[in-house]
Write an enzyme that holds these catalytic residues in place. Structure first.
Site, PDB file in Angstrom:
ATOM      1  N   LYS A  26      14.212  17.092   3.138  1.00 57.70           N
ATOM      2  CA  LYS A  26      13.585  16.404   4.271  1.00 57.70           C
ATOM      3  C   LYS A  26      14.617  16.115   5.356  1.00 57.70           C
ATOM      4  CE  LYS A  26       9.609  14.133   2.488  1.00 57.70           C
ATOM      5  NZ  LYS A  26       8.956  12.995   1.906  1.00 57.70           N
ATOM      6  N   PHE A  63       0.371  -0.075  10.196  1.00 58.09           N
ATOM      7  CA  PHE A  63      -1.070   0.202  10.223  1.00 58.09           C
ATOM      8  C   PHE A  63      -1.398   1.598  10.743  1.00 58.09           C
ATOM      9  CE2 PHE A  63      -0.461  -4.394  10.754  1.00 58.09           C
ATOM     10  CZ  PHE A  63      -1.199  -4.866   9.681  1.00 58.09           C
ATOM     11  N   LEU A  64      -0.397   2.460  10.886  1.00 56.06           N
ATOM     12  CA  LEU A  64      -0.653   3.774  11.494  1.00 56.06           C
ATOM     13  C   LEU A  64      -1.663   4.581  10.678  1.00 56.06           C
ATOM     14  CD1 LEU A  64       0.743   6.395   9.856  1.00 56.06           C
ATOM     15  CD2 LEU A  64       2.809   5.355  10.720  1.00 56.06           C
ATOM     16  N   GLY A 115     -20.132   9.968   3.995  1.00 58.19           N
ATOM     17  CA  GLY A 115     -19.640  11.286   3.597  1.00 58.19           C
ATOM     18  C   GLY A 115     -19.027  11.267   2.220  1.00 58.19           C
ATOM     19  N   GLY A 162      -9.714   8.989   0.827  1.00 58.96           N
ATOM     20  CA  GLY A 162      -8.671   9.462  -0.075  1.00 58.96           C
ATOM     21  C   GLY A 162      -7.342   9.226   0.613  1.00 58.96           C
ATOM     22  N   CYS A 175      -2.902   6.206   0.940  1.00 60.05           N
ATOM     23  CA  CYS A 175      -2.932   4.752   1.177  1.00 60.05           C
ATOM     24  C   CYS A 175      -4.168   4.054   0.620  1.00 60.05           C
ATOM     25  CB  CYS A 175      -2.800   4.476   2.668  1.00 60.05           C
ATOM     26  SG  CYS A 175      -1.162   4.901   3.287  1.00 60.05           S
ATOM     27  N   LYS A 213      -8.030  14.390   5.013  1.00 59.96           N
ATOM     28  CA  LYS A 213      -8.806  14.221   6.251  1.00 59.96           C
ATOM     29  C   LYS A 213      -8.278  15.223   7.265  1.00 59.96           C
ATOM     30  CE  LYS A 213      -6.137  10.686   8.660  1.00 59.96           C
ATOM     31  NZ  LYS A 213      -6.209   9.437   9.403  1.00 59.96           N
ATOM     32  N   ARG A 236      -2.713  13.987  -0.772  1.00 60.67           N
ATOM     33  CA  ARG A 236      -2.687  12.930  -1.797  1.00 60.67           C
ATOM     34  C   ARG A 236      -4.105  12.386  -2.001  1.00 60.67           C
ATOM     35  NH1 ARG A 236       2.332   9.375   0.428  1.00 60.67           N
ATOM     36  NH2 ARG A 236       1.323   9.895   2.395  1.00 60.67           N
TER      37      ARG A 236
HETATM   38  N1  LIG Z   1       1.222   7.410   5.275  1.00 61.74           N
HETATM   39  C1  LIG Z   1       0.560   6.474   5.927  1.00 61.74           C
HETATM   40  O1  LIG Z   1      -0.403   6.735   6.651  1.00 61.74           O
HETATM   41  C2  LIG Z   1       0.970   5.036   5.797  1.00 61.74           C
HETATM   42  C3  LIG Z   1       0.403   4.086   6.669  1.00 61.74           C
HETATM   43  C4  LIG Z   1       0.749   2.750   6.521  1.00 61.74           C
HETATM   44  C5  LIG Z   1       1.598   2.368   5.503  1.00 61.74           C
HETATM   45  N2  LIG Z   1       2.094   3.306   4.651  1.00 61.74           N
HETATM   46  C6  LIG Z   1       2.992   2.860   3.586  1.00 61.74           C
HETATM   47  O2  LIG Z   1       4.282   3.319   3.897  1.00 61.74           O
HETATM   48  C7  LIG Z   1       5.023   3.592   2.715  1.00 61.74           C
HETATM   49  C8  LIG Z   1       5.509   5.021   2.750  1.00 61.74           C
HETATM   50  O3  LIG Z   1       4.378   5.858   2.782  1.00 61.74           O
HETATM   51  P1  LIG Z   1       4.491   7.393   3.180  1.00 61.74           P
HETATM   52  O4  LIG Z   1       3.103   7.885   3.315  1.00 61.74           O
HETATM   53  O5  LIG Z   1       5.450   7.562   4.304  1.00 61.74           O
HETATM   54  O6  LIG Z   1       5.141   7.979   1.839  1.00 61.74           O
HETATM   55  P2  LIG Z   1       6.004   9.312   1.662  1.00 61.74           P
HETATM   56  O7  LIG Z   1       5.967   9.616   0.222  1.00 61.74           O
HETATM   57  O8  LIG Z   1       5.586  10.330   2.663  1.00 61.74           O
HETATM   58  O9  LIG Z   1       7.473   8.858   2.078  1.00 61.74           O
HETATM   59  C9  LIG Z   1       8.290   8.042   1.302  1.00 61.74           C
HETATM   60  C10 LIG Z   1       9.722   8.536   1.478  1.00 61.74           C
HETATM   61  O10 LIG Z   1      10.618   7.628   0.849  1.00 61.74           O
HETATM   62  C11 LIG Z   1      11.692   8.392   0.312  1.00 61.74           C
HETATM   63  N3  LIG Z   1      12.380   7.562  -0.687  1.00 61.74           N
HETATM   64  C12 LIG Z   1      11.943   7.211  -1.920  1.00 61.74           C
HETATM   65  N4  LIG Z   1      12.831   6.409  -2.507  1.00 61.74           N
HETATM   66  C13 LIG Z   1      13.847   6.242  -1.618  1.00 61.74           C
HETATM   67  C14 LIG Z   1      15.047   5.495  -1.640  1.00 61.74           C
HETATM   68  N5  LIG Z   1      15.378   4.747  -2.685  1.00 61.74           N
HETATM   69  N6  LIG Z   1      15.837   5.544  -0.551  1.00 61.74           N
HETATM   70  C15 LIG Z   1      15.505   6.289   0.516  1.00 61.74           C
HETATM   71  N7  LIG Z   1      14.386   7.011   0.583  1.00 61.74           N
HETATM   72  C16 LIG Z   1      13.557   6.978  -0.461  1.00 61.74           C
HETATM   73  C17 LIG Z   1      11.022   9.625  -0.240  1.00 61.74           C
HETATM   74  O11 LIG Z   1      11.912  10.680  -0.425  1.00 61.74           O
HETATM   75  C18 LIG Z   1       9.982   9.904   0.853  1.00 61.74           C
HETATM   76  O12 LIG Z   1      10.468  10.787   1.829  1.00 61.74           O
HETATM   77  C19 LIG Z   1       4.057   3.289   1.570  1.00 61.74           C
HETATM   78  O13 LIG Z   1       4.235   1.959   1.157  1.00 61.74           O
HETATM   79  C20 LIG Z   1       2.702   3.442   2.227  1.00 61.74           C
HETATM   80  O14 LIG Z   1       1.701   2.717   1.549  1.00 61.74           O
HETATM   81  C21 LIG Z   1       1.817   4.629   4.793  1.00 61.74           C
END
Ligand SMILES: NC(=O)c1ccc[n+]([C@@H]2O[C@H](COP(=O)([O-])OP(=O)(O)OC[C@H]3O[C@@H](n4cnc5c(N)ncnc54)[C@H](O)[C@@H]3O)[C@@H](O)[C@H]2O)c1
Length: 446
Positions: free
Chosen positions: A42, A160-161, A266, A270, A273, A336, A343
């Site tokens: 990444k 909240f994105l 619908g 999923g 989140c 979506k 996921r």
């Molecule tokens: N994806 C969304 O739409 C969204 C929206 C709001 C909140 N969130 C929250 O944000 C958080 C992250 O979600 P995401 O969708 O980005 O997940 P994701 O799996 O895409 O990203 C998480 C990242 O954290 C990295 N990581 C894991 N352990 C680590 C560590 N110890 N040090 C550094 N990096 C580390 C992973 O390699 C990964 O790239 C979650 O708590 C999720 O609930 C996500």
């Protein structure tokens, strides 16, 4: 620590969907940013200005700011800690296998490893979604692992994105929440400096205590999930009565207290989140003894799962009682439209369920094919929407990408063996498809 003037020096720990977008947005706001992730693939992609996932507008921001030198990615905690004064935490908080609880080990590891390397004055702002009480636990880890005498502030600002609108939502959020420890005025001042441009443009900021900030995010997702499952429960009633859930949703949505947003009947929700946040929120509430307060959320989840089962049942019915040996085309793999995130994708759950029941399933998705192939190698994949239909006895419309709604049903008829379709998202023009000779069934519709 620089608390007042831009550019500030900011790190983002964890650069997935949330963190990579946040890092790019911080650079767009004029800050100097380092993104840190333990996944070196990444980091490599991000340093080339490429998002390792599909998100509108993100590649442009990454390319612009990595080229300008104001955004850089690393796999080193030491580099991130040394560079920045303000550290955002965006690491994953997935669901623990076999339990509704959040797995907080990534977050704990991040704080443990960051703490001893921090400047003597620093601010950590958590953005990951966490159960209430997490920040208090992290404070203990911080106290144990930070250098003696270091003055480390800890705050929580849940994110909240919406995926597929992530850049827009990060740069122009509908609200910002900041949870701070008792009497901590420093964190708020620094945070306001980081967000000065966004706050100046009018996004409201709610400053509150830590438990409230943590709960707001869980409650927001529980509410959104409830809204989706409410209209899908009505779809179940429609299916029993010959009523039309699309029209029902219209009849509800004009009431301003109810509204149209999130009222889309619908196949249900999923993604990375809503499902795990619903489970994690419920699990934590039960730990706190609030079983009765959240009992209804178990039904919210059950209704959501039933939409998937209903779609499989529809398929069985339309194929004469069995799917064994039948070829089925599936449109959609992403959870979506607008993302390649698979996921807990309802589309792939249905596709997999049909495959396990003995069907030969061919999947198409405009963006998520690679991820789907990796996760579900036993399914077949077609490069375009039309060729997915080859020799199929049924088409399932499972992710509402606009190109599927725009497809010409008359032209598609020649590709499929038997022109039957299930619209599980309610976005196909039913009249048009039927006029083109298709037998169409839609969830919640006559
Ligand atoms: N994806 C969304 O739409 C969204 C929206 C709001 C909140 N969130 C929250 O944000 C958080 C992250 O979600 P995401 O969708 O980005 O997940 P994701 O799996 O895409 O990203 C998480 C990242 O954290 C990295 N990581 C894991 N352990 C680590 C560590 N110890 N040090 C550094 N990096 C580390 C992973 O390699 C990964 O790239 C979650 O708590 C999720 O609930 C996500």
């Amino acid at each position: 620590m620089n608390t007042g003037t831009t550019p500030l020096k900011v790190s983002v720990i964890g650069c997935g969907y949330l963190g990579a977008t946040h890092a790019a947005a911080m650079a767009e706001l004029g800050h100097h940013v380092i993104g840190m992730d333990t996944d070196t693939h990444k980091v490599e992609a991000l340093n080339k200005g490429q998002a390792p996932f599909v998100e509108a507008g993100l590649d442009d921001l990454l390319a612009k700011h990595t080229a300008a030198g104001t955004l850089h990615f690393t796999a080193s905690y030491a580099e991130a800690a040394d560079f920045a004064d303000v550290h955002f935490l965006g690491v994953g908080t997935p669901q623990q296998p076999g339990s509704g609880a959040y797995d907080l080990s990534h977050l704990q590891a991040a704080v443990r490893r960051l703490a001893p390397r921090l400047h003597d004055h620093a601010l950590i702002v958590g953005k990951s979604t966490v159960p209430v009480g997490t920040t208090a636990q992290l404070r203990q880890i911080l106290t144990e692992h930070a250098r003696p005498g270091a003055n480390i502030h800890l705050a929580w600002s849940p994110e909240f994105l919406r995926e597929s609108f992530a850049v827009e939502d990060t740069l122009r959020p509908d609200r910002i929440v900041l949870g701070i420890e008792d009497g901590d005025t420093t964190s708020e001042a620094i945070f306001r400096a980081v967000y000065a441009e966004i706050l100046g443009a009018g996004s409201p900021l709610i400053v509150t205590d830590l438990p409230t900030a943590e709960l707001i995010k869980g409650a927001a997702n529980a509410f959104l999930a409830t809204k989706v499952s409410f209209i899908n429960a009505m779809a179940e009633l429609c299916e029993l009565t010959g009523a039309d859930v699309q029209q029902l949703a219209l009849g509800l949505g004009y009431d301003e207290r109810i509204g149209f947003k999130g009222m889309r009947p619908g196949l249900g929700f999923g993604g990375g989140c809503l499902p795990k946040d619903l489970a994690g929120f419920t699990h934590r509430a039960k730990e706190l003894g609030a079983d009765r307060a959240v009992a209804f959320l178990q039904h919210v989840d059950a209704i959501n799962q039933r939409r998937r089962e209903r779609t499989v049942q529809f398929a069985r019915e339309m194929l004469g009682g069995t799917v064994v040996g039948k070829r089925i085309a599936v449109w959609g793999a992403a959870f979506k439209p607008g993302t390649d995130d698979i996921r807990d994708s309802p589309a792939l759950a249905v596709a997999d369920s049909l495959h396990r029941a003995g069907a030969e399933v061919t999947v198409h998705d405009p963006a998520a094919m690679e991820n789907a192939r990796r996760a579900y190698p036993a399914l077949e994949y077609a490069d375009d929407a039309a060729s997915a239909l080859t020799a199929a006895a049924l088409l399932l419309h499972l992710t509402d990408w606009p190109e599927y709604a725009q497809a010409d049903p008359a032209a598609l008829r020649q590709h499929i063996a038997v022109p039957k379709v299930i619209d599980a998202r309610g976005t196909l023009d039913t009249d048009r498809w039927r006029e083109a000779g298709w037998t169409l069934r839609a969830l919640g519709r006559p």
